[in-house]
Design a protein around this motif. Structure first.
Motif, PDB file in Angstrom:
ATOM      1  N   VAL A 116      22.443  -0.914  -9.902  1.00 17.26           N
ATOM      2  CA  VAL A 116      21.168  -0.278  -9.569  1.00 17.26           C
ATOM      3  C   VAL A 116      20.088  -1.332  -9.354  1.00 17.26           C
ATOM      4  O   VAL A 116      19.256  -1.207  -8.448  1.00 17.26           O
ATOM      5  CB  VAL A 116      20.763   0.747 -10.655  1.00 17.26           C
ATOM      6  N   ASP A 117      20.093  -2.374 -10.178  1.00 16.53           N
ATOM      7  CA  ASP A 117      19.113  -3.463 -10.008  1.00 16.53           C
ATOM      8  C   ASP A 117      19.243  -4.106  -8.628  1.00 16.53           C
ATOM      9  O   ASP A 117      18.242  -4.390  -7.968  1.00 16.53           O
ATOM     10  CB  ASP A 117      19.295  -4.535 -11.080  1.00 16.53           C
ATOM     11  N   ILE A 118      20.473  -4.344  -8.184  1.00 18.33           N
ATOM     12  CA  ILE A 118      20.703  -4.935  -6.861  1.00 18.33           C
ATOM     13  C   ILE A 118      20.193  -3.995  -5.775  1.00 18.33           C
ATOM     14  O   ILE A 118      19.483  -4.417  -4.850  1.00 18.33           O
ATOM     15  CB  ILE A 118      22.193  -5.275  -6.660  1.00 18.33           C
ATOM     16  N   GLN A 119      20.534  -2.716  -5.881  1.00 23.02           N
ATOM     17  CA  GLN A 119      20.058  -1.731  -4.907  1.00 23.02           C
ATOM     18  C   GLN A 119      18.530  -1.694  -4.867  1.00 23.02           C
ATOM     19  O   GLN A 119      17.926  -1.626  -3.792  1.00 23.02           O
ATOM     20  CB  GLN A 119      20.595  -0.339  -5.242  1.00 23.02           C
ATOM     21  N   GLN A 120      17.905  -1.734  -6.036  1.00 19.10           N
ATOM     22  CA  GLN A 120      16.442  -1.665  -6.101  1.00 19.10           C
ATOM     23  C   GLN A 120      15.791  -2.899  -5.481  1.00 19.10           C
ATOM     24  O   GLN A 120      14.794  -2.791  -4.779  1.00 19.10           O
ATOM     25  CB  GLN A 120      15.980  -1.497  -7.561  1.00 19.10           C
ATOM     26  N   LEU A 121      16.356  -4.075  -5.752  1.00 19.58           N
ATOM     27  CA  LEU A 121      15.817  -5.293  -5.144  1.00 19.58           C
ATOM     28  C   LEU A 121      15.907  -5.226  -3.614  1.00 19.58           C
ATOM     29  O   LEU A 121      14.963  -5.604  -2.906  1.00 19.58           O
ATOM     30  CB  LEU A 121      16.551  -6.527  -5.674  1.00 19.58           C
ATOM     31  N   ILE A 122      17.008  -4.738  -3.088  1.00 19.70           N
ATOM     32  CA  ILE A 122      17.164  -4.607  -1.633  1.00 19.70           C
ATOM     33  C   ILE A 122      16.179  -3.572  -1.084  1.00 19.70           C
ATOM     34  O   ILE A 122      15.507  -3.811  -0.080  1.00 19.70           O
ATOM     35  CB  ILE A 122      18.621  -4.267  -1.268  1.00 19.70           C
ATOM     36  N   THR A 132      20.869 -13.512  -5.086  1.00 21.88           N
ATOM     37  CA  THR A 132      20.818 -14.491  -6.177  1.00 21.88           C
ATOM     38  C   THR A 132      21.262 -13.845  -7.488  1.00 21.88           C
ATOM     39  O   THR A 132      22.076 -14.406  -8.234  1.00 21.88           O
ATOM     40  CB  THR A 132      19.393 -15.067  -6.325  1.00 21.88           C
ATOM     41  N   TYR A 133      20.749 -12.670  -7.770  1.00 22.24           N
ATOM     42  CA  TYR A 133      21.093 -11.928  -8.988  1.00 22.24           C
ATOM     43  C   TYR A 133      22.571 -11.562  -9.001  1.00 22.24           C
ATOM     44  O   TYR A 133      23.250 -11.715 -10.025  1.00 22.24           O
ATOM     45  CB  TYR A 133      20.218 -10.680  -9.063  1.00 22.24           C
ATOM     46  N   LEU A 134      23.082 -11.095  -7.853  1.00 23.10           N
ATOM     47  CA  LEU A 134      24.486 -10.729  -7.746  1.00 23.10           C
ATOM     48  C   LEU A 134      25.374 -11.927  -8.087  1.00 23.10           C
ATOM     49  O   LEU A 134      26.274 -11.830  -8.922  1.00 23.10           O
ATOM     50  CB  LEU A 134      24.782 -10.229  -6.324  1.00 23.10           C
TER      51      LEU A 134
END
Length: 161
Positions: A116-122, A132-134
């Motif tokens: 969810v964090d990755i989706q939100q950053l995108i 970077t987080y991924l």
């Protein structure tokens, strides 16, 4: 021809098809209930700890979710330590791995929040931060479990001398 597992790596009773679940966790429903209770109790502890870390270390919009990254890396480090200890030191503690590994550490670490964090950053227009987080989470988690496993195994072997 079936090959034997490496003597350095334990066979996981959860996936070893040569051993029944009843034999792995104790005979009958009482053994299964004890394992499920251990997992549930541990999961409540781990999820609560993750929630408290998230409250103490909130993520600002557009920045890396450092709390979740740290939670997953620390959780993997502790899983590395635990797996060496339960497979080489505390081998007779049948509820330790379900309670601590599946329960506490499984509840503490989080793939869903990471996703969810990755989706939100995108979605917020920060694809570089998302990538970077991924990558940092995967590399950090793998490095943590590798280092913890090697270090714990070395310490266990040293103490046996």
């Amino acid at each position: 021809m079936e090959s034997d597992p490496s003597p350095r790596e334990p066979v996981d009773s959860d996936v070893d098809l040569r051993q029944s679940a009843a034999a792995a966790y104790g005979q009958g429903r009482g053994g299964e209930a004890a394992v499920l209770a251990a997992i549930a109790a541990g999961g409540a502890i781990g999820a609560s700890a993750r929630y408290l870390v998230g409250l103490a270390w909130p993520t600002t919009s557009g920045s890396l979710p450092w709390a979740t990254l740290a939670i997953n890396a620390v959780g993997c480090l502790l899983i590395g330590v635990l797996m060496v200890l339960v497979s080489e030191v505390w081998i007779q503690q049948r509820l330790l791995r379900p309670f601590v590994g599946t329960g506490i550490l499984g509840g503490f670490t989080t793939f869903s929040t990471y996703s969810v964090d990755i989706q939100q950053l995108i979605a917020d227009g920060h694809p570089g931060a998302a990538l970077t987080y991924l990558a940092a989470t995967v590399v950090g988690a793998l490095a943590a479990v590798w280092a913890a496993t090697r270090t714990t195994r070395a310490l266990v072997n040293r103490s046996r001398r």
